[in-house]
Design a protein around this motif. Structure first.
Motif, short mmCIF file in Angstrom:
data_model
loop_
_atom_site.label_atom_id
_atom_site.label_comp_id
_atom_site.label_asym_id
_atom_site.label_seq_id
_atom_site.Cartn_x
_atom_site.Cartn_y
_atom_site.Cartn_z
N VAL A 191 0.75 -1.27 0.14
CA VAL A 191 0.01 -0.19 0.01
C VAL A 191 0.80 1.46 -0.10
CG1 VAL A 191 -1.57 1.40 1.34
CG2 VAL A 191 -2.03 -1.08 1.00
N CYS A 192 1.74 1.26 0.73
CA CYS A 192 2.78 2.43 1.14
C CYS A 192 3.44 2.70 -0.35
CB CYS A 192 3.79 2.47 2.29
SG CYS A 192 2.56 2.35 3.79
N GLU A 193 4.04 1.62 -0.75
CA GLU A 193 5.09 1.49 -1.95
C GLU A 193 4.28 2.11 -3.16
OE1 GLU A 193 6.83 -2.16 -2.34
OE2 GLU A 193 8.53 -1.84 -1.34
N ALA A 194 3.01 1.73 -3.29
CA ALA A 194 2.03 2.05 -4.31
C ALA A 194 1.72 3.76 -4.52
CB ALA A 194 0.59 1.36 -4.41
N LEU A 195 1.46 4.15 -3.22
CA LEU A 195 1.24 5.75 -3.00
C LEU A 195 2.41 6.40 -3.28
CD1 LEU A 195 -1.32 5.59 0.05
CD2 LEU A 195 -1.82 5.88 -2.14
N VAL A 196 3.59 5.92 -2.80
CA VAL A 196 4.71 6.56 -3.20
C VAL A 196 5.13 6.60 -4.52
CG1 VAL A 196 7.35 6.90 -2.70
CG2 VAL A 196 5.81 6.27 -0.83
N TYR A 197 4.94 5.37 -5.00
CA TYR A 197 5.04 5.50 -6.68
C TYR A 197 4.31 6.33 -7.39
CZ TYR A 197 5.52 3.25 -11.22
OH TYR A 197 5.80 2.97 -12.50
N ALA A 198 3.05 6.49 -7.02
CA ALA A 198 1.97 7.21 -7.66
C ALA A 198 2.26 8.47 -7.82
CB ALA A 198 0.70 7.15 -7.09
N ARG A 199 2.72 9.03 -6.35
CA ARG A 199 3.16 10.61 -6.47
C ARG A 199 4.50 10.81 -7.14
NH1 ARG A 199 6.78 12.77 -3.16
NH2 ARG A 199 6.98 11.28 -1.68
N LYS A 200 5.45 10.05 -7.13
CA LYS A 200 6.60 10.22 -7.76
C LYS A 200 6.54 10.20 -9.30
CE LYS A 200 9.93 9.64 -4.42
NZ LYS A 200 11.06 10.81 -4.21
N ALA A 201 5.45 9.30 -9.84
CA ALA A 201 5.09 9.25 -11.29
C ALA A 201 4.12 10.60 -11.79
CB ALA A 201 4.28 7.90 -11.74
N GLY A 202 3.98 11.71 -10.63
CA GLY A 202 3.10 12.70 -10.98
C GLY A 202 1.75 12.43 -10.99
N LEU A 203 1.34 11.48 -10.37
CA LEU A 203 -0.36 11.04 -10.71
C LEU A 203 -0.89 11.69 -9.33
CD1 LEU A 203 -0.08 7.45 -11.47
CD2 LEU A 203 -0.45 9.15 -12.95
N ASP A 204 -2.06 11.86 -9.14
CA ASP A 204 -3.04 12.13 -8.24
C ASP A 204 -3.29 10.78 -7.31
OD1 ASP A 204 -4.67 12.94 -6.07
OD2 ASP A 204 -6.21 13.80 -7.39
N PRO A 205 -2.57 10.59 -6.15
CA PRO A 205 -2.91 9.42 -5.47
C PRO A 205 -4.52 8.98 -5.02
CG PRO A 205 -0.98 10.66 -4.38
CD PRO A 205 -1.61 11.46 -5.51
N THR A 206 -5.20 10.31 -4.84
CA THR A 206 -6.69 9.93 -4.49
C THR A 206 -7.22 9.25 -5.88
OG1 THR A 206 -6.85 11.81 -2.86
CG2 THR A 206 -8.76 10.96 -4.20
N THR A 207 -7.04 9.79 -7.04
CA THR A 207 -7.56 9.23 -8.25
C THR A 207 -7.11 7.85 -8.58
OG1 THR A 207 -7.43 11.74 -9.19
CG2 THR A 207 -7.96 9.86 -10.68
N VAL A 208 -5.84 7.75 -8.38
CA VAL A 208 -5.23 6.26 -8.69
C VAL A 208 -5.99 5.27 -7.50
CG1 VAL A 208 -3.23 4.78 -7.97
CG2 VAL A 208 -2.99 7.16 -9.04
N LEU A 209 -6.14 6.06 -6.29
CA LEU A 209 -6.83 4.98 -5.46
C LEU A 209 -8.41 4.55 -5.87
CD1 LEU A 209 -6.58 3.53 -2.68
CD2 LEU A 209 -7.74 5.64 -1.76
N LYS A 210 -8.90 5.32 -6.51
CA LYS A 210 -10.30 4.87 -7.29
C LYS A 210 -10.10 3.84 -8.16
CE LYS A 210 -12.23 9.67 -7.02
NZ LYS A 210 -12.57 10.72 -7.73
#
Length: 293
Positions: A191-210
């Motif tokens: 879970v934590c790695e996915a959220l860090v990855y999302a942010r580093k990739a320039g994504l919105d973590p909330t949208t990724v979570l959806k």
């Protein structure tokens, strides 16, 4: 025995993040409730709502015929049950003892045997669901002990949980909770790695979570703890220090079975790094801070 409100006096030892809400459900249902906590201030809300304070687990046990415990560590469980001012030395015969702490399966069996010698009934009944599950009375409760005792106390357990499963003889509830914690341990890394990855990739973590929380990656931690991480909320629903304790119990039990659990060992080492950063009283979602170095 029928656990009606006229004949049942509930004692609750441990009124922290989880226990306070769990005990509160019995008060709301109209039961007479006695409480003890090492820090009395943490029981004040319950006292104001009508719970009666007792000065020790033993004193509480003398007043109650159903005693529920929700404390921190196996050493606390041992002291609460087997200590000089403990429950087993003071409770009346035919009392029902329900330990809902995540603790050692071996200790659960010791308490069961000691209770049986004193004509008392003991269950180990650890829970999962965190602070939200405790507040909303929808905990998952995994129970070890005698089946007939489980059947008798089930109506009381239903005040605290919705997924209540009898797992087997004494200690089986604790072993089941170890399975739960092993599954969570590696999942929290993901879970934590996915959220860090999302942010580093320039994504919105909330949208990724959806997108990911309802697919194959879905989990309780992803749905309930990832939003807290995104919001910067690292308050404890479950303490880091208690999770480290649980993983230690699981690793010891696994070693006794000659079972290798590399994911669990890695998770424990990462959480120990987190505790060394001063985060032992944070929630388990604070693991994000180790991954996001």
């Amino acid at each position: 025995m029928e656990f009606n409100k006229d004949q049942t006096v509930v004692g609750f030892v441990g009124t922290g993040v989880m226990g306070k809400n769990m005990a509160g459900h019995f008060l709301s249902a109209g039961y007479q409730v006695h409480v003890y906590n090492r820090t009395k201030a943490k029981a004040e809300d319950l006292i104001e709502k009508g719970a009666q304070w007792q000065d020790s687990p033993g004193e509480l046990a003398r007043h109650c015929n159903v005693i529920i415990t929700m404390v921190g560590f196996p050493r606390d469980v041992e002291e609460v049950y087997l200590g000089e001012q403990g429950i087993l030395g003071n409770a009346k015969p035919n009392s029902y003892l329900i330990d809902m702490t995540t603790s050692s399966p071996a200790l659960a069996r010791r308490i069961y045997d000691a209770a049986r010698e004193r004509q008392m009934y003991s269950l180990d009944a650890p829970v999962s669901g965190g602070d939200v599950g405790a507040k909303e009375a929808r905990l998952s409760i995994m129970v070890g002990g005698d089946r007939d005792v489980f059947d008798k106390v089930l109506p009381l357990l239903e005040f605290m949980g919705t997924n209540i499963v009898y797992q087997g003889e004494a200690g089986a509830g604790q072993h089941t909770k170890m399975c739960n914690q092993i599954a969570i341990a590696s999942n929290m890394i993901g879970v934590c790695e996915a959220l860090v990855y999302a942010r580093k990739a320039g994504l919105d973590p909330t949208t990724v979570l959806k997108s990911i929380e309802t697919g194959a990656a879905g989990s309780w931690s992803l749905s309930n703890l990832a939003p807290r991480i995104i919001a910067g909320n690292f308050a404890p629903g479950f303490y880091v220090k208690h999770f480290i304790k649980d993983m230690g119990i699981a690793l010891q039990s696994a070693a006794e079975m000659k079972l290798d659990t590399p994911g669990l060992a890695l998770a424990k080492s990462l959480y120990e790094q987190l505790a060394a950063m001063g985060e032992e009283n944070s929630g388990t979602q604070a693991l994000y801070k180790v991954i996001d170095k």
